[in-house]
Each structure stands twice: as C-alpha cells, then as structure tokens.
Design a protein around this motif. Structure first.
Motif, PDB file in Angstrom:
ATOM      1  N   GLU A  16     -10.515  -0.166  -8.460  1.00 43.15           N
ATOM      2  CA  GLU A  16     -11.258  -0.778  -7.361  1.00 43.15           C
ATOM      3  C   GLU A  16     -12.525  -0.005  -7.035  1.00 43.15           C
ATOM      4  OE1 GLU A  16      -8.458  -3.187  -4.513  1.00 43.15           O
ATOM      5  OE2 GLU A  16      -7.743  -1.127  -4.690  1.00 43.15           O
ATOM      6  N   PRO A  34       0.830  -1.215   0.000  1.00 41.10           N
ATOM      7  CA  PRO A  34       0.000   0.000   0.000  1.00 41.10           C
ATOM      8  C   PRO A  34       0.859   1.257   0.000  1.00 41.10           C
ATOM      9  CG  PRO A  34      -0.792  -1.580   1.629  1.00 41.10           C
ATOM     10  CD  PRO A  34       0.527  -2.081   1.149  1.00 41.10           C
ATOM     11  N   ARG A  73     -12.846  -2.424  -1.571  1.00 37.52           N
ATOM     12  CA  ARG A  73     -12.572  -1.142  -0.936  1.00 37.52           C
ATOM     13  C   ARG A  73     -13.632  -0.801   0.121  1.00 37.52           C
ATOM     14  NH1 ARG A  73      -8.723   2.809  -2.096  1.00 37.52           N
ATOM     15  NH2 ARG A  73      -7.135   1.920  -3.448  1.00 37.52           N
ATOM     16  N   SER A  91      -3.036  -0.791  -4.685  1.00 35.60           N
ATOM     17  CA  SER A  91      -3.846  -1.794  -3.992  1.00 35.60           C
ATOM     18  C   SER A  91      -4.554  -2.725  -4.958  1.00 35.60           C
ATOM     19  CB  SER A  91      -4.867  -1.102  -3.082  1.00 35.60           C
ATOM     20  OG  SER A  91      -5.771  -0.330  -3.846  1.00 35.60           O
ATOM     21  N   ASN A  97      -6.755   1.649   7.600  1.00 34.97           N
ATOM     22  CA  ASN A  97      -6.666   0.633   6.544  1.00 34.97           C
ATOM     23  C   ASN A  97      -6.379   1.294   5.199  1.00 34.97           C
ATOM     24  OD1 ASN A  97      -6.576  -1.858   5.375  1.00 34.97           O
ATOM     25  ND2 ASN A  97      -8.770  -2.287   5.559  1.00 34.97           N
ATOM     26  N   THR A 114     -14.068   0.169   3.675  1.00 38.45           N
ATOM     27  CA  THR A 114     -13.395   0.565   4.909  1.00 38.45           C
ATOM     28  C   THR A 114     -14.347   1.289   5.847  1.00 38.45           C
ATOM     29  OG1 THR A 114     -12.592   2.593   3.857  1.00 38.45           O
ATOM     30  CG2 THR A 114     -11.130   0.703   3.831  1.00 38.45           C
ATOM     31  N   GLU A 171     -11.398   4.171   1.507  1.00 38.51           N
ATOM     32  CA  GLU A 171      -9.971   4.312   1.814  1.00 38.51           C
ATOM     33  C   GLU A 171      -9.708   5.038   3.115  1.00 38.51           C
ATOM     34  OE1 GLU A 171      -5.789   5.319  -0.379  1.00 38.51           O
ATOM     35  OE2 GLU A 171      -7.610   6.097  -1.279  1.00 38.51           O
ATOM     36  N   ARG A 191      -4.912  -3.748   0.339  1.00 35.81           N
ATOM     37  CA  ARG A 191      -4.933  -2.700   1.352  1.00 35.81           C
ATOM     38  C   ARG A 191      -3.944  -3.022   2.463  1.00 35.81           C
ATOM     39  NH1 ARG A 191     -10.988  -2.833   3.150  1.00 35.81           N
ATOM     40  NH2 ARG A 191     -10.626  -5.063   2.881  1.00 35.81           N
ATOM     41  N   THR A 192      -3.841  -2.136   3.440  1.00 35.70           N
ATOM     42  CA  THR A 192      -2.953  -2.391   4.570  1.00 35.70           C
ATOM     43  C   THR A 192      -3.303  -3.698   5.255  1.00 35.70           C
ATOM     44  OG1 THR A 192      -2.568  -0.020   4.914  1.00 35.70           O
ATOM     45  CG2 THR A 192      -2.161  -1.476   6.781  1.00 35.70           C
ATOM     46  N   CYS A 222      -4.758   2.498   1.604  1.00 33.67           N
ATOM     47  CA  CYS A 222      -4.632   1.707   0.373  1.00 33.67           C
ATOM     48  C   CYS A 222      -3.579   2.306  -0.548  1.00 33.67           C
ATOM     49  CB  CYS A 222      -5.983   1.634  -0.334  1.00 33.67           C
ATOM     50  SG  CYS A 222      -7.329   1.005   0.713  1.00 33.67           S
TER      51      CYS A 222
END
Length: 948
Positions: free
Chosen positions: A430, A128, A222, A151, A145, A224, A471, A156-157, A147
């Motif tokens: 994404e 990321p 994606r 990503s 988290n 989050t 994100e 992601r993280t 990205c």
C-alpha cells in the motif's frame, strides 16, 4: 487547580486517581520524540467514571487525553497539562461476539489480541493487525486508524467498524454508524438538542464545501493525515464512523465500538521474495497485487544488519532467499493444499522478475519466526547497525503503490543530501514506508537541520501524490506540516470540524488543529549524574543514552507471554513496567519533575519491584537493561547511607552462610525454632511468610574432598573446572554432587577452584557494586588458567559471563564458562537415554536472557526426553526479591501466572526440571512440597538406572 481537581476526582470516582510526580513522569511520554507531563492520570473503573471525570475536567477547564497502550509515534498520547484517561486497566473487555453478523462489541481499552482470541473461536478475526497487536487497544487503533500488514486485503481500522459510542466534552452521548441514506441523514438533522445541532452543523459543513472536499483530499489507501472529511460527502453516505476514525482523540471520547470481523483463512503459507534492492522490490509490487496476497511487506538488508547488531542471529534468517530486499507475501486457503497453491502462484510471479528469487515457507513455526523479525522492526531500527540512535518523525509516509519505487529513490537522495541515515521497511503493498532517522535531536543547536529535512520530506511525498502519514497519524510530529499537504481551505475545514465536536478545545488540544511546533517539547533533555559505577559500553558510557533506548513500543506491557516484565504482569501498573522505569530514570536525570537525583523516592519505589530478571535485556527489542540500571541506582541511592536490612542479610548471604556452615546443626536448630526464625526474619528484612531453608550437613567442597579421596581423578580424563557457586556450596549441594558423578562417568575429571569463590551476584542485585568488584577479583585469583568451566546455577553462570566483564573487565575466564547443557552438548559425550520420561521445565530468567537454551533443547533431543518448556518467565522468587519484606504478594502473583498452575497440573510421573535454586525453592514453597530437580540430578539418576 491540580489539587482541587485531584481531590474532586478522588472523591467521585471508583477508579484510580494519580496526580503524583511518578505517575505524571511515566505518562509524560508515548513512543514519540515528545514529552508533555500531564496534570494527572485517571484509570476509570467503568463508564460512569469516564462520564464523571469528563464532567469534572470540564468544570475545572482542564483538557483530557484518552490513552490506550501509549504507543503513539506522533505524540498523540501526550498533551501538556491534561488529565490522561487510561482505559487499559478496567475497560478492556470483549463484551460480545456475534458470529452470524460477524461483529464484536468491545470496550475502548480492549487489547487487540484479546479480541482476536475471542473471535478465533468462530474462525473469525479483526482484519487490521499492527505490530503492537499484543498490547495496542481498540480505542487507540480507532484514534489513529491503525492498519498493519493485512490491510492490503482487509483494510484499515476505519474499514472494519460498524458503530462508535461516543461521549463529547460537554457530556453529550451519541452513537454514530457507517454510510446512511438521504432519509436517514435528514432524520438525524431533526434530532433534538445538542445531537441534532451537531448533525446539522456537520452536514452543512460538507454541503457548503463539496468541491473542496472532492478536490483537496488525496485518494489513496493509506491516507491517515488530517481529518478524513471526505467521508462526509453525500456519495460516501455521511459516514461519521470513517470521519471520526483517525481523529486522535481530539473530537470525542470512545465509550465502546461495534467492530466487523472477517473470516480467517484456515491455512496459510508464506512466500519470501528476494530482490536486488528496495526499489526493485517496490517496482514489483503492482504486478503481484492482482494475485490478492494477504500481505505485501517490504524489508531491506539494512534492517537485517540492524537486527544482527542488536543481538544473536535468529535461525529464521536462514530461510531468506538471495537478495538485498525482501517481500513477505502471505497466501491463504481453505486448507494447506489451497494455501500452498496460492503461494506457488505468487512465487512463480516473483521469479518472472529479473534477479528475483522466492522461497515458500509452509511450516507454521518458521512463519512465526519470520514474522517476528518483521514485527520487531519498530524496535530494531531505533539503533542503526553501527549502534547510533535513530528516531521517529518521518515515520510512515505513504504514496500510491505504483509510485513507491520512484518515491524510495527520491527519498534516499533526500537523505543523502541531508547526511541522514535510516532503515526503511513497511507495507509496500500500500505504498507505506516506515523510517527512523539519525536526526540530531539531542543537540539543540542542530534542530534547524531536523526541521529543514521534515519540510523537504513533506514536499517530496506530496509531489508523489502521497500522505505525510500512512498509519500512525500526525500528532505533534507532522500536524504542523499539514498545510504542505492540504490547501488552506481544507486546513480551515479541519478547524471547523474540530470546533463542531469540541468547541471548548478540551479533547487532546493541539493534536491536529493549532499544532505545536514539530521541533518543540523534545524528550531528550537531561544529563548524566556523574560519576557512574557501570560502563554502559553499548551507550558511550552514558546512562542517559542507555535509558533513551526505550522508545515506548511497549513490548514490556504485553501481559500474556515471555519473560518481560514480571512485575508489570503482576501489578498492571505502568510505573512497574520496563518502559515506566526507563521513563522515570530519564526524568530523574532531567530533574524538573522527578527531583532529588539519585535520592529520588519515586525512582526507588518503582525499582523496588524490579525483580532483576534481565528479561528486558533480551526480550525488549531495543535491549533496555533495567537490571543493570537498577543496580546502578541502588549503588548511588544508598551511597554513604544506611541500607535496607535485606541488602545486608540477603545481599551478604554467602558470607552469612559460610559462617553458619561452621556449625550447621546449631544453625538448623535455631531455624527450626519458630520464635528464633521469626526474629531472624524481622532483623533481616525477610517476609514472615517465607520459610528459611535448612543448611546441609556439610558443604559441597567438604563432600568433594572426601569423594576425591575415595575416587581418584581418572587417568587421562579431560579436566574440567566445576564452579562451586555459593548456593551449591553452602545451601543446596545435591545438584553439584550429581554433576560431579555425571561428568566423571562421561569421561571428564572434575576439579575445583583453589579457594572459596563467589560470582558476586547477590551484591550486584542489591547495588553493592564496589564490594561486588572486590569479591570478583578475589575469586578470580583462585581460578586455574585454561580449563573449561561448568556452571550449574544459571544466575551465577550468567553473572560470570556478563557481570565480570562489565565490572572488572575480565574477558578470558568468562569465555570459558558453560552451562552443564552447553558443555555436554559441545563435548559430544554419550548421554543416557530418557525415553518414555516426560518433564516440564522452568527456565531460569537469567538463562533465558543471557545464556540461552539451545543446548538444553538439543540435550532433550539426544536423550529422548519428552519435555515441555513453560512460557512462564521469572519464577517470582528471583534470588533475594521474593524473600524481601514487602515483595511477597508480587512474588507469588508472578509464580501463579503460569508456573505454579503448570506444576500442580503435572502428573506424578512428570519430572519438574528447574536448574535455578530460586525456581526450585519457589516451587517447593508454593506447590505443597513438590520437588523440582536440576538437569544434573536427572542425568545422574538415568545413569544409575542404566546400571541395573
């Protein structure tokens, strides 16, 4: 309570404890629309400090907020009445890299770019990479988290973590890992004490709600928004690493992490694909994903328009193919040929779409320039092309990628119904869209319109199967809207999950559970303290609007490169960053935390270490101009008050130099007497460690009169006006003398103004704006009309171009002003060759910010000079700054960052080029007398050598 806690923390911690108004004001903001003054700020020196701070805050019943770079757009990094734990200062090490296991151990304050540098030695990287990679911390990335553009291939993280070391609010410490077997999960339940109870509660939460978790959590890359509770499902291995990543510091404090690394491609190529509009680009994405590009980033024409409105056109834009929306498709390979083949395959796939175009970029420098345009988006789009303000809120919604085109069409229609404008861009691969909008946030009467849009936008993204956030997380901006995305039973589980970890609600309360209203606590209150001395023409005449340009994306706290912000690079103190100073000025105009208005000591102290380098006016993505705001503040702060001695000695330096020039020999004898020099420094507010430079035997003007008597003006030569700035006239005339020789040998006739002139910069920089105006107007009367003007001192030349229009409304004369390099470049004059010569160049910060260096680099090419331009930023002397008492340590620290090591390492045959007198003086005083020269001197010497 605040005093008792501050006292307890100060006695118990090795790190810094700051509960003053200035620190609270600076940390009351992140990159969101919200403002929450903390109770205080703690910068722990080590993990024991973290443990002790948590224990003391728990004892006093005070909540805590962990903070990295403070760039959270949803408001996660601010919480009312909390203690902020800033991990950047002392807990930012990469502890170890294991290239065999492809992992690294990091502290919570580790900056992503530092991890990337450590991993790159082994051909590895952390996948990321958000656009704030130069300052975002791993702790912040885990909290949100994060990205980034890659990503689409590296995740992601949460996809790149092995384990997390945690500290709970009650003092419990534990390490959590990724997916576990049934036996491992059972073993965790049997652990003693708080840890076993926690695992039992979490596993029971999941077991009792399997169907809710399986049906109520949207499955898209994606998502989050909310807590990722589906990571607790048995089929996902009770993955506590995933379950905690993105919880915004509301469940546990991070003490450290083991992160996974990926192999970095040895070579990359970039395909820039052009489409007729953004929906066409979005609709094309699903067909490109099977080719496994490393990035699929979308950027529409309105972002380019906003970029061009904010500043000069970057040359990289010439590489964009025809279109109104572009996809950045990066391809990788084991070598350049393999990367190029992958890029060509992508380009061919793009061109198969009707109306699509593609360009393949293989040059690494051009790729970096193009990516810089995309990475600056978060700052650029805070201003729309017409200059109006745009704000986060509906910042990063995400939908399944196959529905992105339809979502964008519907989103544009929703914006039109609400009369809102914005510039969408983002991670199209994404389905994630970044968007700042011109909400009426500064008008309390219209906040209902803001709420109405946010509610309808939430319903729209949910209707497309998407997430409120793709994100940046929710925070106060979107947490209130979570019931529109999740059913009530999932919202209830969020609360239960939070209470299992943090039953006392001490960790970032209100971030996701029991959130504050999305339209409360906005940061835009305040008023201008009138009258103002400067026009703020880009901001409707308002200093408040000007300081609100700072949206907190924090380019100014990147300590590794560029001009901005030298005092932060030296001190690493937030209040001495451009962002910190902007926040303090905003709080001054708000008036309830930083009181006293223009008399504020907190603001004066923060601005005291501003070098006035102007780097922020060019390098800040939203062009915060702290040098101008500083001049305004000093003008107002000292109105009808006694000024510091340095304002009178160094601010009036041209006046004192003119007086001393009447008897330079006497002046030099006095300066050479240690006791007299020490007395002058003490009276003048000058640091005793600074050497006072000697005066020349004669002024430049007197030299020129004798020169002209011996060398009549060349017949038929094109006349040019040389600006005899006060420093060249009275302190260091050699560059001006060299410039006369160069210009006349190249076929020009040099003329001087009809009387003494001064740009007024020393008065502007010390906030003596009324006097500066008088000096400028008097100088203007001495100037002949029509002639092109050559300025030699970058700071003076920049003042003529920028300060004269701003302060006296003069436009015609500044338009004629050029640097020596610009004039020679535009004239096409035949320059001497410098083949075989090597040089290093210290670019004056005002030249970087206001004038630019394109002409200088073309002069290098035309003369054959092998020149390395230092990425050193301000030299640290900065006119009066480095001479003023109390600034010496910071001045030297700024110089020692890049400039002085490079000068000392340069070979004896290497020319040190520095057009700024401050730069040359700093080099002479700190590099054992090593002498730097002006471009005019280098060219003069080359012309003389060509004669022999």
């Amino acid at each position: 309570m605040a005093h008792a806690l501050a006292d307890a923390l100060s006695r118990a911690l090795r790190g810094e404890v700051r509960f003053g108004a200035a620190e609270r004001a600076v940390y009351a903001h992140d990159a969101s629309n919200y403002r929450h003054p903390p109770l205080g700020v703690v910068k722990p020196a080590d993990l024991d400090d973290v443990r002790t701070a948590v224990a003391l805050c728990r004892e006093h019943g005070v909540p805590l907020v962990p903070r990295g770079a403070g760039t959270s757009i949803g408001g996660q990094a601010v919480s009312p009445g909390a203690v902020v734990l800033d991990f950047r200062r002392h807990l930012g090490r990469v502890l170890a890299v294991d290239p065999e296991a492809r992992t690294a151990r990091v502290e919570p304050g580790t900056v992503l770019d530092d991890l990337q540098r450590a991993a790159s030695r082994y051909g590895l990287r952390f996948g990321p990479d958000p656009s704030t990679h130069s300052r975002c911390t791993l702790g912040g990335m885990i909290g949100n988290n994060a990205c980034g553009p890659h990503s689409v291939v590296w995740g992601r993280t949460s996809d790149n973590l092995r384990s997390l070391d945690l500290l709970l609010a009650d003092g419990t410490e534990l390490t959590v890992t990724g997916p576990l077997s049934a036996a491992e999960r059972a073993a965790l339940r049997e652990r003693p004490g708080r840890e076993g109870a926690l695992h039992r509660a979490l596993q029971d939460l999941a077991a009792e709600n399997l169907e809710v978790l399986r049906r109520g959590m949207p499955d898209l890359p994606r998502r989050t928004s909310g807590y990722p509770l589906d990571a607790l499902l048995p089929e996902r291995g009770y993955d506590l690493v995933r379950a905690l990543t993105g919880t915004e510091g509301s469940c546990a404090l991070l003490l450290g992490a083991t992160v996974e690394l990926v192999a970095a491609p040895a070579a990359r190529a970039l395909v820039v694909a052009g489409y007729p509009d953004e929906t066409a680009a979005a609709d094309a994405v699903p067909a490109l994903l099977p080719l496994r590009p490393l990035t699929v980033e979308g950027m529409a024409a309105d972002l380019i328009a906003a970029l061009l409105a904010a500043g000069p056109r970057p040359p990289a834009l010439d590489r964009l193919p025809a279109g109104a929306c572009w996809l950045f498709l990066e391809a990788g390979g084991a070598d350049p040929a393999e990367a190029l083949d992958a890029a060509r395959a992508l380009a061919d796939a793009v061109r198969r779409e009707r109306g699509a175009t593609a360009a393949v970029v293989t040059d690494a420098a051009e790729q970096r320039q193009l990516w810089a345009v995309r990475e600056s988006g978060a700052g650029i789009v805070t201003r729309l092309p017409d200059g109006s303000e745009a704000w986060p809120g509906w910042e990063d919604s995400a939908v399944p990628v196959e529905r992105l085109g339809g979502y964008l069409r519907d989103l544009r229609a929703l914006l039109a119904r609400h009369g809102l404008r914005g510039v969408p861009y983002g991670h199209f691969g994404e389905g994630c869209v970044h968007l700042r909008l011109d909400y009426p946030l500064t008008d309390p009467r219209r906040l209902g319109a803001f709420r109405a849009f946010m509610e309808e936008a939430a319903d729209l993204v949910v209707a497309h199967g998407g997430s409120l956030s793709g994100e940046h997380g929710d925070g106060q901006a979107r947490a209130e809207l979570l019931p529109r995305m999740y059913p009530p039973e999932v919202i209830d589980l969020f609360g239960r999950f939070k209470r299992i970890w943090d039953p006392g609600n001490l960790l970032n309360p209100g971030a996701l559970v029991d959130p504050r209203p999305l339209d409360a606590d906005l940061r835009f209150a305040g008023r201008d303290l009138l009258p103002l001395a400067l026009p703020y023409e880009r901001d409707g005449g308002s200093l408040l609007t000007a300081v609100h340009r700072c949206v907190g994306v924090a380019t100014c706290v990147d300590p590794t490169t560029g001009v901005m912000c030298p005092s932060y690079m030296a001190t690493r103190e937030e209040r001495h960053s451009t962002r910190g100073r902007a926040r303090l000025l905003a709080e001054m105009m708000r008036g309830d935390l930083v009181t006293g208005g223009w008399r504020s000591e907190e603001v004066r102290e923060a601005l005291d270490l501003c070098l006035g380098c102007k780097g922020c006016s060019s390098d800040c993505p939203v062009h915060v101009d702290m040098a101008a705001y500083r001049s305004e503040f000093l003008h107002q702060h000292y109105r009808r008050r006694v000024r510091p001695a340095a304002h009178l000695s160094l601010g009036w330096l041209p006046l004192w130099l003119r007086a001393a020039a009447l008897a330079p020999g006497v002046a030099n004898r006095l300066l050479a007497t240690p006791s007299t020099a020490a007395l002058l420094k003490r009276i003048g507010g000058i640091d005793p460690r600074r050497d006072l430079p000697p005066l020349p035997e004669r002024t430049f003007t007197s030299w020129f009169r004798r020169y002209r008597a011996q060398h009549p003006e060349p017949a038929g030569a094109r006349p040019v006006l040389l600006w005899p700035d006060s420093m060249a006239e009275l302190l260091d005339p050699e560059p001006a003398m060299a410039a006369v020789e160069v210009l006349e040998r190249l076929g020009f006739a040099v003329r001087l103004p009809g009387g003494p002139v001064c740009c007024g910069l020393t008065l502007v920089s010390t906030g003596q704006l009324s006097l500066a105006r008088r000096v400028m107007r008097r100088s203007l009367r001495a100037l002949p009309p029509g002639l092109p003007v050559v300025g030699l001192e970058p700071s003076c030349t920049a003042a003529l171009r920028e300060e004269w229009p701003r302060l006296i409304g003069e436009r015609e004369f500044p338009d004629r002003v050029r640097t020596l390099a610009e004039f020679l470049d535009e004239s096409g004059a035949e320059l001497p060759r410098l083949d075989g010569r090597s040089a290093i160049t210290q670019v004056h910060c005002h030249q970087h910010a206001v004038l630019g260096t394109g002409a200088d680099r073309r002069i290098d090419a035309r003369t054959g000079l092998d020149n390395r331009v230092l990425d050193s930023g301000c030299c640290g002397l900065a006119g009066d700054f480095g001479f003023t008492r109390g600034h010496y340590e910071v001045s030297v620290a700024v110089a020692e960052r890049v400039l002085m090591p490079a000068v000392r390492a340069a070979g004896e045959d290497t020319v040190v080029l520095a057009d700024g007198l401050s730069c040359r003086t700093q080099i002479a005083q700190l590099a054992d007398g090593r002498r730097a020269v002006h471009l005019a001197q280098l060219l003069r010497d080359a012309l003389r050598e060509a004669d022999h």
